[in-house]
Design an enzyme around this catalytic site. Structure first.
Site, PDB file in Angstrom:
ATOM      1  N   HIS A  44       0.860  -1.183   0.000  1.00  0.00           N
ATOM      2  CA  HIS A  44       0.000   0.000   0.000  1.00  0.00           C
ATOM      3  C   HIS A  44       0.898   1.234   0.000  1.00  0.00           C
ATOM      4  CE1 HIS A  44      -3.867  -1.909   1.844  1.00  0.00           C
ATOM      5  NE2 HIS A  44      -3.275  -2.742   1.010  1.00  0.00           N
ATOM      6  N   GLU A  88       0.879   3.902   1.728  1.00  0.00           N
ATOM      7  CA  GLU A  88       1.295   4.357   3.059  1.00  0.00           C
ATOM      8  C   GLU A  88       2.451   3.525   3.606  1.00  0.00           C
ATOM      9  OE1 GLU A  88      -1.821   3.554   1.943  1.00  0.00           O
ATOM     10  OE2 GLU A  88      -3.281   4.184   3.440  1.00  0.00           O
ATOM     11  N   CYS A 120      -6.451   1.859   5.692  1.00  0.00           N
ATOM     12  CA  CYS A 120      -7.035   0.610   6.178  1.00  0.00           C
ATOM     13  C   CYS A 120      -6.420   0.280   7.542  1.00  0.00           C
ATOM     14  CB  CYS A 120      -6.750  -0.510   5.177  1.00  0.00           C
ATOM     15  SG  CYS A 120      -4.991  -0.956   5.085  1.00  0.00           S
ATOM     16  N   CYS A 152      -2.523  -0.135   7.445  1.00  0.00           N
ATOM     17  CA  CYS A 152      -1.781   1.121   7.319  1.00  0.00           C
ATOM     18  C   CYS A 152      -1.928   2.000   8.566  1.00  0.00           C
ATOM     19  CB  CYS A 152      -2.220   1.852   6.062  1.00  0.00           C
ATOM     20  SG  CYS A 152      -1.781   0.941   4.560  1.00  0.00           S
TER      21      CYS A 152
END
Length: 162
Positions: free
Chosen positions: A61, A63, A91, A94
């Site tokens: 991801h 992040e 999410c 993260c």
């Protein structure tokens, strides 16, 4: 979403523009358009976009990748002066990474009603049972960020794209 509405700083707003540009790069390799920027002392120290499809890594991801780059550049895993700016509400993975990295502040664009863990479904960043809390600034340039996602998924749903 039960997140205090705090205005972003000028540096955070500019970082969101950069995060949006990063998000657009994800589309070139079939990834969901999410971009993230890490600021330390108002300076961009990392910027990344989703790479799950590109790398076949479920943890890639934007992040997570940006946090890794920032920690490497910082020379230490603790990012307690950092602000993370991301186009989509993080999410659980993260948000948890931000708590574990001791991130000071999170600024996000579009809310995520299906997976958001910083105000929509959960708020891991403000759970007093955890060892750290992250200040959250929500819905910065939210319509621009949401439009990127809507356009991406609309194209995915057209018959010619499978």
């Amino acid at each position: 979403m039960d997140v205090r509405q705090i205005r972003p700083t000028d540096h955070e707003d500019a970082a969101m523009v950069t995060a949006i540009a990063e998000a657009r790069l994800a589309v070139s390799h079939g990834d969901v358009p999410v971009g993230a920027v890490v600021l330390i002392n108002e300076e961009v120290v990392a910027q990344r976009h989703n790479e799950r499809e590109l790398t076949s890594d479920p943890c890639a991801h934007a992040e997570i990748l940006a946090l890794r780059d920032a920690a490497q550049r910082n020379g230490f895993w603790r990012l307690d002066t950092a602000t993370v700016v991301v186009t989509l509400e993080p999410c659980a993975m993260c948000a948890g990474a931000m708590v574990n990295a001791r991130v000071k502040r999170l600024v996000f664009g579009a809310a995520d009603a299906k997976a958001g863990a910083t105000g929509s479904l959960y708020n891991l960043c403000a759970d007093p049972r955890l060892n750290h809390e992250v200040e959250v600034v929500a819905l910065v340039r939210a319509s621009e960020c949401a439009a990127l996602l809507s356009e991406f998924f609309a194209l995915k749903r057209t018959p010619s794209n499978g």
